[in-house]
Structure formats: structure tokens, C-alpha cells
Scaffold this motif. Structure first.
Motif, PDB file in Angstrom:
ATOM      1  N   LYS A  39       0.831  -1.185   0.000  1.00 33.99           N
ATOM      2  CA  LYS A  39       0.000   0.000   0.000  1.00 33.99           C
ATOM      3  C   LYS A  39       0.875   1.248   0.000  1.00 33.99           C
ATOM      4  O   LYS A  39       1.868   1.324   0.696  1.00 33.99           O
ATOM      5  CB  LYS A  39      -0.924   0.012   1.225  1.00 33.99           C
ATOM      6  CG  LYS A  39      -1.930  -1.133   1.250  1.00 33.99           C
ATOM      7  CD  LYS A  39      -2.818  -1.018   2.466  1.00 33.99           C
ATOM      8  CE  LYS A  39      -3.848  -2.138   2.497  1.00 33.99           C
ATOM      9  NZ  LYS A  39      -4.714  -2.053   3.693  1.00 33.99           N
ATOM     10  N   GLN A  40       0.468   2.224  -0.803  1.00 34.84           N
ATOM     11  CA  GLN A  40       1.186   3.470  -0.835  1.00 34.84           C
ATOM     12  C   GLN A  40       0.849   4.293   0.395  1.00 34.84           C
ATOM     13  O   GLN A  40      -0.314   4.413   0.779  1.00 34.84           O
ATOM     14  CB  GLN A  40       0.840   4.262  -2.099  1.00 34.84           C
ATOM     15  CG  GLN A  40       1.282   3.568  -3.380  1.00 34.84           C
ATOM     16  CD  GLN A  40       0.970   4.411  -4.589  1.00 34.84           C
ATOM     17  OE1 GLN A  40       0.344   5.445  -4.485  1.00 34.84           O
ATOM     18  NE2 GLN A  40       1.421   3.930  -5.735  1.00 34.84           N
ATOM     19  N   GLU A  41       1.899   4.845   0.960  1.00 33.63           N
ATOM     20  CA  GLU A  41       1.703   5.646   2.164  1.00 33.63           C
ATOM     21  C   GLU A  41       1.061   6.977   1.790  1.00 33.63           C
ATOM     22  O   GLU A  41       1.512   7.679   0.900  1.00 33.63           O
ATOM     23  CB  GLU A  41       3.044   5.889   2.852  1.00 33.63           C
ATOM     24  CG  GLU A  41       2.909   6.652   4.153  1.00 33.63           C
ATOM     25  CD  GLU A  41       4.255   6.863   4.814  1.00 33.63           C
ATOM     26  OE1 GLU A  41       4.292   7.502   5.882  1.00 33.63           O
ATOM     27  OE2 GLU A  41       5.256   6.389   4.253  1.00 33.63           O
ATOM     28  N   HIS A  42      -0.018   7.306   2.460  1.00 34.26           N
ATOM     29  CA  HIS A  42      -0.752   8.524   2.173  1.00 34.26           C
ATOM     30  C   HIS A  42      -0.149   9.677   2.959  1.00 34.26           C
ATOM     31  O   HIS A  42      -0.018   9.603   4.193  1.00 34.26           O
ATOM     32  CB  HIS A  42      -2.223   8.353   2.525  1.00 34.26           C
ATOM     33  CG  HIS A  42      -3.038   9.593   2.280  1.00 34.26           C
ATOM     34  ND1 HIS A  42      -3.268  10.070   1.013  1.00 34.26           N
ATOM     35  CD2 HIS A  42      -3.643  10.450   3.140  1.00 34.26           C
ATOM     36  CE1 HIS A  42      -4.010  11.164   1.093  1.00 34.26           C
ATOM     37  NE2 HIS A  42      -4.255  11.416   2.387  1.00 34.26           N
ATOM     38  N   ILE A  43       0.247  10.711   2.252  1.00 33.55           N
ATOM     39  CA  ILE A  43       0.846  11.880   2.880  1.00 33.55           C
ATOM     40  C   ILE A  43      -0.138  13.039   2.761  1.00 33.55           C
ATOM     41  O   ILE A  43      -0.574  13.381   1.658  1.00 33.55           O
ATOM     42  CB  ILE A  43       2.187  12.246   2.213  1.00 33.55           C
ATOM     43  CG1 ILE A  43       3.162  11.065   2.319  1.00 33.55           C
ATOM     44  CG2 ILE A  43       2.793  13.498   2.858  1.00 33.55           C
ATOM     45  CD1 ILE A  43       4.459  11.294   1.596  1.00 33.55           C
ATOM     46  N   GLU A  44      -0.504  13.579   3.868  1.00 31.61           N
ATOM     47  CA  GLU A  44      -1.425  14.706   3.888  1.00 31.61           C
ATOM     48  C   GLU A  44      -0.621  16.004   3.895  1.00 31.61           C
ATOM     49  O   GLU A  44       0.055  16.331   4.878  1.00 31.61           O
ATOM     50  CB  GLU A  44      -2.325  14.639   5.129  1.00 31.61           C
ATOM     51  CG  GLU A  44      -3.267  13.432   5.126  1.00 31.61           C
ATOM     52  CD  GLU A  44      -4.187  13.444   6.319  1.00 31.61           C
ATOM     53  OE1 GLU A  44      -4.065  14.386   7.138  1.00 31.61           O
ATOM     54  OE2 GLU A  44      -5.029  12.541   6.436  1.00 31.61           O
TER      55      GLU A  44
END
Length: 500
Positions: free
Chosen positions: A87-92
């Protein structure tokens, strides 16, 4: 099947257990069914459920491997599957207004400036020490070592057991050597040498080796030391080692330094050379501009001579005009060749190809050269042949004779009607244009004796002037000088024909 250390059960800290062991309570349940049943009943928390699910997946994979004919294929799929399904890490990111940008240039510049200041300061320290060592370097080995240690404090030999570069221990064969600039210890294989001429170049930018009177050279340099001769030398340390004082290949004196110091000093030399030398494109552009200026200077002269020939005048020599045209064609070839070289610089370089502003500059230089050739040198008009020139001159003479006859006739008709007031009429003066002039060189004229004929001396000097004027493309002056030479020749023949 699972394994575990018995330290968890408190029985034996050094033993290893095998079987269907619960990873939490470390109890052996003999079969996998009993282990799963125990896990569902005794460990019903959320964390234990995650462990149970992972344990079930592990058992399922183990069963597939045991039942499969090619277990290695299943293992390869199992290793490659998590990487593809990662899973791609979600960066806010923080909300960003329109037109606002982020730049790390200030941080990079600060970091780079600190790093460059550090290397510059270290290099300056090394050059200052090098200047002190080289300025008054003794020729004797013992005095030379004392002088080097007075400038730089050497590291104690007992504090260094391994070579910092190769990490090998020192012994009777691998001896310790000191860097004369920083004082560190290294072995002979890892140490470097600086020629004294190189050191003086760094400490004194105006140093010229050719003017140094050979003080860095040894009067009788030793030949390359053979293995037998090297072993025959008395091993009394680096104080009397020939290789520590003299370069056996060139016979020039040198000093021992470490790899790090030599790298910094060579980098400083590259910076000095890059500041004093022009780039390749600058040298090519200088040559290109030189030939373009020659073409701009010679083109009006050629057009003036061509116009004179087209009108049938005999002011200029046709051979001089042909030489002038050949010079212009040669200049066009040079301009085209240099501009093509500038355009192709770095294009075929696979490692560092020319791109961006540098490539745009090269293309603009080429375009400027092409426009110069189109406007000035390409399509030069042809000169008339000897027969055509003779025909034009004959037509001009005939036109001049006809014009003179008409003018005489008109003057004769008006002479009776004109009055004396026209005799003292006003004269229209034409504007005089001042030329910057041209002078001849008198250094190449040979010395003459008093017994030589003065007329012959004047004729020889006049011929020398004509040759200089042709080389300087002063064809107007050539015409005047040739006329003076003809007058001198006529006068000389007249004096010879008279009886003495």
C-alpha cells in the motif's frame, strides 16, 4: 511446526524447542488442530486474533508447500506478492494557496556554503604550511626532517597501530610514514608525493619552472633503484631514504603527503587553472571573430576594385584583385569551419552532453556566422578576365575621347560669347576626407653604401614600399607608388642615355 527458546518457560535458557508451540504461552500441543483450538479458546483478544490470523496464513502456506511438486515457485510468488500489493503511504500535505511555492534553495545554499568554507579553510591551512616548508627547505636529510617537524607537528608513532587508508597493521616491512603537511601517519603504499615545482606553483601563482634555474633538480639524479640496490641500502628510517627526497623518474625533489592532502591541493590547482585558462568555446569564438573582422575589413577594398574594373579604369592591378578575392574565400571557409565546431561542441558526449543555455548559445553563434556569410562573403562577384578588362578599358578611353571632343567643341562655341568675368569665377571646393594614413616599415630595408647610385637606391626603396602596401591590402597606395616607380625608372634611363 514452530520453534522457540526455553527461556520463555523458564526451563533451560540455552535450549531450543521444536513442535506445535503456542507463540504466546510457549506450550507444545503436538498437532496443529489442538494448537488452533487452544488459540481460539485461550487467546480471544484483538491482538491475539491478529496473531491467530497470521498463524493461519502461515500454516496454509506451509501445507501448500508440502503438497506442491514445485515448492520453490510458491516461495518466489510469496516473496514477490507483498511488494506488488504494498500500500502506498498517504501523505497529507498542508493546503497551499495558488502561486505559493516551496523552495529548499536557501537551506541547500547554507549547507553548501558551510561545506565550501570548510574545504577552503582546510586547503588554505595546507598551502600556508606548504609555503613555510618549501620557502627554506634544507638539502640535507637530517636538517630537512627537523625543518618539516618545526612547521607541522607529527602524530606520535605509538598512537597509530593501523594505516588509516588500507587498515593494515604496521610491521618491519610496512613502515610508518608521516604526511609533511598535516602530520598524520600512513604506510608507504598509501602515501603520495608532491613535486617541489607543484608546491611552489600553489604557494606562488607567478612561479615559472623554466625561470627557476633548476634549483628543484638534483645535479646527478639517481637512476631508477633496482630491487637489489634498494635492499642494499641501509635501513635507518626515512631520514636518509632516497625515495622520500627525490623522484627517481624525473630527478626532481618532492615531499611526502597523504592522499587527503594531495586531493585538496590538486583541487585547488584545478581551480587556479580554470580561472587562468579560457574555455574551448571561448578560444574558438575568438578565432571566429578574428576572421570575421578580417573579412569586414577586406570586403570594401574588393568591392572598390571591382567597381573600378567594371568602369574600365586602370587604377588597380587585376592580380591584386584576384588575390584579394582568394583571401575572402579562405576567410569564408574559416568562419564556416569554426562556427560548425562551436555548434558541435559536447553534442556527441554521452556522459555530459551540452544542453540548456550552453546549447542555445552555440546554436546562436552558428546562426550569426551563417548570416554573416550570406550577407558578405557568399556569392562574391567574379572579376573580369584580361580580355574583358582590355575591352572595358578601350571603351572607357573611347568614351573619354568623345567627351573631351564634345567639351572642346562646346568651349570653342561659347568662347566668343563669354566675357572676362568668367576667368576669375568662383571655384567649388570639394570636402576633403581625412584618412588615418598608413606608414611603411624601414627596418627591412638593407643598408646602402655611399658608392651606390642614389637613383637605384630610391628605386629599391620604392619596390620595398610596394611589397609592404600589398601585404597590408593598401591597393590605392600601391597605385601611387607604382606610378612614382615608373617615373624614377624613366628618369634613370634618361640619365644613362646622356653622354657623360
Amino acid at each position: 511446526m514452530a520453534t522457540g527458546l526455553e527461556s520463555h518457560t523458564g526451563e533451560n535458557a540455552s535450549g531450543i524447542r521444536e513442535g506445535f508451540i503456542c507463540p504466546i504461552c510457549m506450550e507444545d500441543f503436538v498437532t496443529d488442530d489442538k494448537l488452533l483450538l487452544h488459540f481460539e479458546e485461550a487467546h480471544d483478544t484483538e491482538e491475539d486474533k491478529d496473531v491467530l490470523q497470521a498463524f493461519k496464513d502461515f500454516l496454509g502456506k506451509a501445507k501448500k508447500i508440502l503438497k506442491s511438486d514445485n515448492p520453490f515457485e510458491i516461495l518466489e510468488k510469496a516473496h514477490s506478492k507483498p511488494s506488488s500489493q504494498k500500500k502506498q503511504e498517504h501523505i497529507e500535505w498542508d493546503p497551499q494557496d495558488f502561486g505559493v511555492i516551496r523552495s529548499h534553495w536557501s537551506d541547500f545554499r547554507k549547507f553548501r556554503s558551510n561545506r565550501m568554507d570548510f574545504y577552503a579553510a582546510e586547503t588554505n591551512k595546507l598551502i600556508i604550511r606548504l609555503d613555510k616548508i618549501v620557502s627554506c627547505l634544507p638539502s640535507e636529510a637530517t636538517k630537512r626532517r627537523e625543518h618539516e617537524q618545526s612547521v607541522v607537528t607529527w602524530v606520535n608513532d605509538e598512537d597509530v597501530q593501523l594505516c588509516p587508508q588500507c587498515a593494515k597493521s604496521f610491521n618491519i616491512l610496512r613502515r610508518k610514514h608521516h604526511c609533511r603537511v598535516c602530520g598524520t601517519v600512513q604506510c608507504h603504499q598509501c602515501s603520495q608525493f608532491l613535486l617541489l615545482s607543484f608546491a611552489r606553483k600553489l604557494t606562488n601563482p607567478s612561479y615559472v619552472p623554466a625561470l627557476d634555474d633548476g634549483k628543484d633538480k638534483i645535479p646527478n639524479p639517481p637512476k631508477r633503484l633496482t630491487h637489489a640496490a634498494f635492499n642494499a641500502l641501509k635501513r635507518t628510517g626515512s631520514t636518509t631514504s632516497l625515495t622520500s627526497l627525490i623522484d627517481t623518474d624525473t630527478g626532481e625533489g618532492h615531499i611526502r603527503v597523504c592522499f587527503y592532502c594531495k586531493q585538496l591541493l590538486e583541487r585547488r590547482e584545478l581551480q587556479m587553472d580554470s580561472r587562468s585558462q579560457n574555455t574551448v568555446i571561448a578560444e574558438l569564438y575568438t578565432e571566429l571573430r578574428k576572421y570575421m573582422e578580417k573579412g569586414m575589413e577586406l570586403m570594401p577594398v574588393f568591392l572598390k576594385m571591382l567597381e573600378s574594373f567594371s568602369q574600365g579604369e586602370s587604377t588597380y592591378n587585376l592580380k591584386d584583385a584576384q588575390d584579394c578575392r582568394l583571401k575572402l574565400l579562405k576567410i569564408a571557409e574559416y568562419v564556416d569551419g569554426y562556427s560548425k565546431k562551436i555548434q558541435s561542441l559536447g553534442i556527441d558526449d554521452e556522459k555530459n552532453p551540452t544542453t540548456g543555455t550552453a546549447l542555445s548559445l552555440q546554436l546562436k553563434i552558428r546562426l550569426s556566422a551563417v548570416n554573416f556569410l550570406k550577407e558578405n562573403l557568399l556569392g562574391l562577384p567574379n572579376l573580369p578576365t584580361d580580355e574583358q578588362l582590355m575591352t572595358l578599358q578601350a571603351e572607357r578611353r573611347q568614351a573619354i575621347e568623345n567627351r573631351i571632343a564634345r567639351e572642346k567643341k562646346a568651349v570653342f562655341e561659347k568662347r566668343e560669347t563669354e566675357t572676362r568675368r568668367h576667368a576669375d569665377g568662383h571655384r567649388d571646393f570639394e570636402a576633403v576626407s581625412v584618412d588615418r594614413g598608413w606608414g611603411v616599415e624601414t627596418t627591412n630595408i638593407r643598408n646602402v653604401n655611399e658608392s651606390d647610385d642614389p637613383m637605384l637606391q630610391q628605386m629599391e626603396i620604392m619596390q620595398n614600399y610596394i611589397q609592404q602596401a600589398r601585404r597590408a591590402n593598401r591597393y590605392d597606395d600601391v597605385v601611387i607608388l607604382e606610378a612614382n616607380l615608373r617615373d624614377l625608372q624613366v628618369e634613370h634611363e634618361r640619365l644613362r642615355s646622356q653622354p657623360s
